[in-house]
Every structure is written in C-alpha cells, then in structure tokens.
Design a protein around this motif. Structure first.
Motif, short mmCIF file in Angstrom:
data_model
loop_
_atom_site.label_atom_id
_atom_site.label_comp_id
_atom_site.label_asym_id
_atom_site.label_seq_id
_atom_site.Cartn_x
_atom_site.Cartn_y
_atom_site.Cartn_z
N ALA A 77 14.54 2.30 47.84
CA ALA A 77 15.77 2.71 47.86
C ALA A 77 16.24 3.73 48.85
N ASP A 78 15.12 4.35 49.35
CA ASP A 78 15.41 5.43 50.73
C ASP A 78 16.19 4.74 51.63
N PRO A 79 15.84 3.77 52.42
CA PRO A 79 16.51 3.06 53.40
C PRO A 79 17.64 2.29 52.81
N VAL A 80 17.72 1.96 51.62
CA VAL A 80 18.83 1.24 50.91
C VAL A 80 20.19 1.97 50.88
N PHE A 81 19.95 2.93 50.46
CA PHE A 81 21.13 4.12 50.29
C PHE A 81 21.69 4.50 51.38
N THR A 82 20.80 4.89 52.33
CA THR A 82 21.50 5.20 53.73
C THR A 82 21.96 3.97 54.48
N SER A 83 21.52 2.92 54.35
CA SER A 83 22.21 1.83 54.87
C SER A 83 23.65 1.41 54.43
N SER A 84 23.78 1.90 53.05
CA SER A 84 25.34 2.06 52.77
C SER A 84 26.14 2.97 53.50
N TYR A 85 25.48 4.00 53.94
CA TYR A 85 26.30 4.70 55.00
C TYR A 85 26.54 4.05 56.32
N PRO A 104 22.94 14.97 59.39
CA PRO A 104 24.10 15.58 58.44
C PRO A 104 25.52 15.45 58.98
N ALA A 105 25.62 15.81 60.10
CA ALA A 105 27.03 16.08 60.66
C ALA A 105 27.58 14.57 60.72
N ASN A 106 26.71 13.42 61.17
CA ASN A 106 27.24 12.01 61.21
C ASN A 106 27.31 11.68 59.72
N ALA A 107 26.52 11.97 58.79
CA ALA A 107 26.67 11.32 57.47
C ALA A 107 27.85 12.20 56.78
N ARG A 108 28.01 13.27 57.03
CA ARG A 108 29.17 13.62 56.48
C ARG A 108 30.25 12.84 56.76
N ALA A 109 30.53 12.57 58.07
CA ALA A 109 31.60 12.01 58.82
C ALA A 109 31.86 10.39 57.94
N HIS A 119 30.54 9.52 54.97
CA HIS A 119 30.83 9.53 53.48
C HIS A 119 32.22 9.09 53.13
N PRO A 120 33.29 9.97 53.56
CA PRO A 120 34.72 9.10 53.20
C PRO A 120 34.88 8.05 53.63
N LYS A 121 34.24 7.51 54.75
CA LYS A 121 34.88 5.92 54.99
C LYS A 121 34.31 5.08 54.27
N ILE A 122 32.98 5.58 53.56
CA ILE A 122 32.42 4.56 52.69
C ILE A 122 33.16 4.48 51.22
N GLU A 123 33.79 5.69 50.96
CA GLU A 123 34.58 5.65 49.79
C GLU A 123 35.92 4.79 49.87
N GLU A 124 36.45 4.93 51.16
CA GLU A 124 37.58 4.01 51.33
C GLU A 124 37.22 2.45 51.61
N ARG A 125 36.14 2.24 51.70
CA ARG A 125 35.57 0.94 51.85
C ARG A 125 35.42 0.45 50.38
N GLN A 126 34.74 1.14 49.62
CA GLN A 126 34.75 0.69 48.14
C GLN A 126 36.13 0.47 47.48
N LYS A 127 37.09 1.16 47.85
CA LYS A 127 38.44 0.74 47.35
C LYS A 127 39.00 -0.47 47.93
N GLU A 128 38.64 -0.76 49.41
CA GLU A 128 39.13 -1.94 49.92
C GLU A 128 38.56 -3.09 49.10
N ILE A 129 37.24 -3.01 48.93
CA ILE A 129 36.30 -3.99 48.23
C ILE A 129 36.89 -4.20 46.86
N ALA A 130 37.05 -3.16 46.10
CA ALA A 130 37.72 -3.09 44.86
C ALA A 130 39.02 -4.09 44.65
N LEU A 131 39.91 -3.95 45.79
CA LEU A 131 41.26 -4.66 45.90
C LEU A 131 40.96 -6.14 46.00
#
Length: 580
Positions: free
Chosen positions: A82-90, A193-198, A200-212
């Motif tokens: 789970a540890d690398p899997v979750f971060t690979s999503s980012y 953290p600084a890179n991960a924070r940047a 996260h919003p991209k991942i949320e947008e990606r999920q919306k694109e995939i949902a469409l």
C-alpha cells in the motif's frame, strides 16, 4: 486464434499482447499463475520479489524508466504494497503501470475477506473488474492504454472465481511499445511535502477526467431486458446475475473506480426496481444511495462470502432450488500436511512440550489442526516473530520466554520476518524463533524464493544464507536441525528455551513434493503393533487404524521415518515388498 484459458493466464496473455516489459510479483493465491504464465514469454522480464512492497517498487521504478510494467498480489498482499501504491497515484507514470489484486470472497486460501475496491477509492486509482477470461485479456490491454492516457497506475481487481475459472479467449499478436524517454522531473517523482501538495489537486482533476471518460467507455455497458427489474453489477457477480435473472436489464460495470454517475442515473431511471448485486462490501450500492437513488442490495444479500445463482434466485425471487443429491454424504476432507512433510515432526515436538507457538502464513499453518494442534496464533505474514516479541514483553515476568516460540517459513522469513528478528535482537527478548526451511514457497505451488538459488525463470542465482542473515541481524545462537529427527528437535528446542539470549533454530529439510527429493521405501506395520495409537498423534494421512491396529497406505507413505521413531514396540519397519 481462440484458446481456453484460466482468468489468470488470460491476464498474462493480455500483458504480453500489450507490450509489457517488466513484471515483479510475490506469489499469493489466487493471483500466482499470472506471473508464472507471463514468465513463459521470453519478451517479458519476470521475477519473484521478496514481498509485495518490493514488487510494487520494482514495477514503479520500471514505469518511471519508461517501460510498461506490472505487478500482482492477492488482497492481503496489497496491504503490504500500500505505501508505494498510494504514492504512485500522486507521481503518475511514464511507461504504463498496471497491477492486479485478486480478492478471495469465501476465504478459500486467505486469513480475511477484505474488499480491495476500498483501496482504489482511497488511493484515487482507476480500477477495472473483468468478469471472465476474455475480459481478463481485454482489460489487461486496456489498462495500459488508460495508464498512459491519464498518467495513472491502473488496478485490475480479480476474484478467486474469475482467476481460477476457464473461458474462451481470442488471442492476438504482441504490440511493439517503444521505451519512453526518461526526463528528470523532481516535481513529479520526488514526493517531499511541497511537491506532493502541488500534485494532489492535479490528481483530483485527473479523477474527474477519468470519470467523464468512463461514462461512454466500452468497459461499462447496458444490456437491455425487462424494465421491471434492473441490476447494477460487476465482476463474477455479473455471471450469477445472467444465469439467475436472464430477463432483467443489466448495467455491467467494468470501471469500478471512478464510477459513471450519469450512466448509472440514466439506467436507474429506466427500470421499475433497481438491485445492486456485488460480493463483499456495498461499494456500488453506497455510491448509488449517495446519488439519491432507491436501490435494494445488502438488506437482502449477505455482505460476506461468495454469491451463487441459487442464492440470487432465493433472495430476490423467493425461489428455492433443491441441489442435486447423490444419496450419500461425502465425508469432509480438511486440508492436511502431506505425507513426509518436514513440518510434522517439529510440530509434534512443540505440541508435546505444550509450548505457546506463534504461527505464520504458509503450509505450516496446517499445524494448527488436530491432532497436532500446535499453533496458538496466525495473523499475517511476518507476525509470528514480531508477535512473539510482544507476547514475551507482556508476560516475561511469568517466564513466557521459556515456554513460547515462533515458527515461520523460509519464504515468509524473506518476505517480512527479517525486520521482526532485528527487533528481537535490538530490543532484547529471549525469544526463540524457528525457521522452517523447506527450500520452496510451498503453499502457493512451489515457487522459488531468495533462499533457493534459482529465479522464477529457473536461472541459477545467489542463494541467500538464512544463517548469515540471522547472524547479521544480531542473533548469536543459530542452530540447524533436521525436523524429522525428533530427539534432535526436542533437544534443540529445550536448549534454546533455556538460554538467556534470543536464538534461532533452522529446521531444514526440503518439501516432500519437490521433484528432486528422493524418498525412502514405504513403511509397514508388523504384528508387533499393540494398537496404542502413538503414531496417530502425527496426523499423517498415510496412517490409519484398521481393526484396532495401525495401518500404513504404501501408496501415500514416503518413508520419512518419523512414525518409526514414535513406535515403542518397533512395529513400524520398511516395507520389504515395496523395496523389492
């Protein structure tokens, strides 16, 4: 060309046709055959990793390097990865990255019945769920396209029935996929953290694109039938629905995460009564309820175990199907350790000494069953060692260190036992760890591991020395014994329990089922037998009682000699007829 294939073999074929280049996995039923089948293709590099976390990291690294990569595991293996899997999503991917997680509804070979769809939602990953072998191949190929199209890891969820059932599959040729260019990109791949924070919003947008995309993709489909009953389902449950409710309208979901909101709403609006049929947790059902839809699901259907056609007809239509009867009760045949299993003698001694035994995951878990009844615990891979340390911390004032041991297999020790042993050495409990070295990963079908000296493809490799690992971990007392020598086993266990420092006993004898193992002549019982049943305490399936006396089945016995040691009347001897 059409072929009959297991679901797992079909996934492997899909990986091959998609141009997958690197595969790393740890064997875990029901996912094991995917990597074994893929290894038959010379164009794919395949390996057994020490555990699922390492396998995931290898595949992620290969993806970053530009190759299409894959890893597979069973549902509890996903906990480890789970540890690398979750971060690979980012981070996203460079080359396509696909993983299979095989769930086990009904717990045919697992210690729990978790639903891996929760992971896809939590990690914000695309999840696909095929329902037969043909879709296993198709979805594996589609997964790589999805991964690279949306820069996301893609998870394929299987179940025991899909993995291990056969279906007709149409095969194709291998796609030539060029290695993608690697470019240094710390903003994506250095997850401070600084890179991960940047990210996260991209991942949320990606999920919306995939949902469409999922709203109109060919992996989700509506099969029109009667409007009186509509069913939303996925995976193996789809097969049960088609047999139990052939006239119903069906929305078959292939993309489990993200779910297609508009498609679901439109389907629901066209039927009078809507059922959600899914094994284990109400993932789709809760999503539909959150949309404000009126659905029927878990109030009628169980949230544990497997479904079936007859279950659906009973719960949804009130029809009871009488199963075919053969007129005789078939006796229950619980799994047992094989004749000649090297674990049997050790467990006999541990049971005889009435020790608290922390168990682990593997063939040796069968030592918990009567008549041996040797194990006290089994939780997860690697638990036995860490758990023993905790048990002894809790009860050391009562002298628990003199009455408790841990048992763990060689493959499981490599998987997740080493860190627990380091903890024992570092934080000092006088714990006794017994490593059952049978020279293979037995429970999942005899796969090689880092201690065996061979790779997945059969190449000669450097065999990791268990003794050297234990010494390097800080254990000074390391003893190697033959588990079939009962007196040697008992003496070693007593000696190490009496020691005032942590120790390791390596019980070394190869699995009786390995091809290279040569067996002795079968044993037989002579007229000197008194019917005392001492040999029955071993639980060997080759030994039974007939007319009050012990009997040995020569077709099962491998002549290991453990029962011979137990017979006080010397009534067990080599079978001269078999020897001749």
């Amino acid at each position: 060309m059409k072929e009959l294939m297991l679901g797992n073999a079909a996934v492997a074929r899909g990986l091959y046709e998609a141009g997958c280049k690197v595969i790393s996995s740890y064997p875990g039923t029901p996912s094991t055959e995917i990597t074994e089948e893929a290894a038959k293709f010379g164009e794919i590099y395949c390996e057994w990793a020490p555990n699922e976390k390492v396998a995931a990291e290898v595949a992620i690294g290969a993806s970053i390097g530009g190759a299409r990569a894959f890893f597979a595991m069973k549902h509890v293996g996903l906990n480890v990865a789970a540890d690398p899997v979750f971060t690979s999503s980012y981070t996203g991917v460079n080359g396509g990255l696909v993983m299979v997680v095989a769930d086990d509804p009904g717990m045919h070979s697992s210690q729990n019945e978790q639903d891996s769809r929760h992971y896809a939602v939590a990690a914000k990953l695309v999840m696909l769920e095929p329902s037969d072998s043909a879709e296993c191949l198709e979805f594996a190929k589609k997964a790589f396209w999805l991964s690279e199209r949306f820069s996301t890891p893609v998870m394929i969820r299987l179940s025991t029935r899909v993995s291990h059932s056969q279906g007709l599959v149409e095969t194709g040729s291998r796609q030539v996929v060029e290695l993608k260019e690697y470019k240094k990109d710390a903003g994506r791949f250095v997850m401070v953290p600084a890179n991960a924070r940047a990210r996260h919003p991209k991942i949320e947008e990606r999920q919306k694109e995939i949902a469409l995309w999922s709203e109109n993709c060919d992996l989700n489909r509506i099969e029109k039938g009667s409007t009186k009953i509509g069913v939303i389902t996925a995976g193996i449950s789809y097969q049960y629905v088609k047999e139990a409710l052939p006239d119903a309208s069906v929305l078959k979901i292939g993309v489990i995460n993200p779910l297609p909101e508009k498609l679901i709403r439109d389907f629901a609006a066209g039927v009078d009564k809507l059922y959600i049929i899914e094994e284990l947790d109400p993932i789709i059902e809760n999503y539909c309820k959150a949309l404000g839809l009126t659905v029927t699901g878990k109030e009628l259907l169980p949230d544990c175990g497997e479904y079936s056609q007859s279950l659906l007809r009973e719960k949804l239509l009130g029809e009871t199907i009488t199963p075919l009867s053969f007129g005789e009760n078939v006796p229950v045949r619980p799994p047992v350790m094989c004749p000649g299993c090297p674990h049997r003698g050790l467990f006999y001694v541990l049971s005889k000494l009435k020790l608290m035994v922390n168990g682990d995951i593997g063939c040796y878990t069968l030592g918990s069953a009567p008549p041996l009844s040797a194990l006290d615990t089994t939780v997860c891979m690697g638990f036995s060692i860490s758990g023993l340390h905790g048990y002894n911390l809790a009860r050391r004032e009562e002298g628990s260190e003199k009455r408790s041991v841990a048992v763990i297999g060689d493959s499981t020790f490599m998987h997740s036992g080493i860190t627990g042993l380091i903890n024992i050495a570092y934080n000092r409990t006088n714990s006794v760890v017994i490593i059952l070295d049978n020279s293979t990963t037995g429970m999942t079908g005899h796969q090689d591991n880092p201690t065996t000296g061979r790779t997945l493809k059969g190449d000669i490799a450097r065999a990791v020395s268990i003794e050297a690992i234990c010494k390097a971990a800080g254990i000074d007392r390391v003893t190697v014994i033959d588990p079939n020598n009962l007196s040697q086993v008992e003496d070693a266990v007593k000696e190490e329990l009496a020691a005032d420092e942590p120790s390791v006993i390596i019980a070394r004898r190869p699995c009786a089922l390995l091809k290279g193992v040569k067996h002795s002549a079968a044993l037989t019982v002579t007229s000197a037998c008194k019917g005392c049943k001492a040999c029955m305490k071993l639980g060997c399936p080759a030994i039974s009682m007939k007319d009050g006396f012990a009997a040995i089945d020569p077709t099962l016995c491998v002549g290991c000699g453990v029962c011979e040691e137990l017979c006080a009347f010397k009534a067990i001897t080599p079978n001269q007829e078999v020897q001749a």
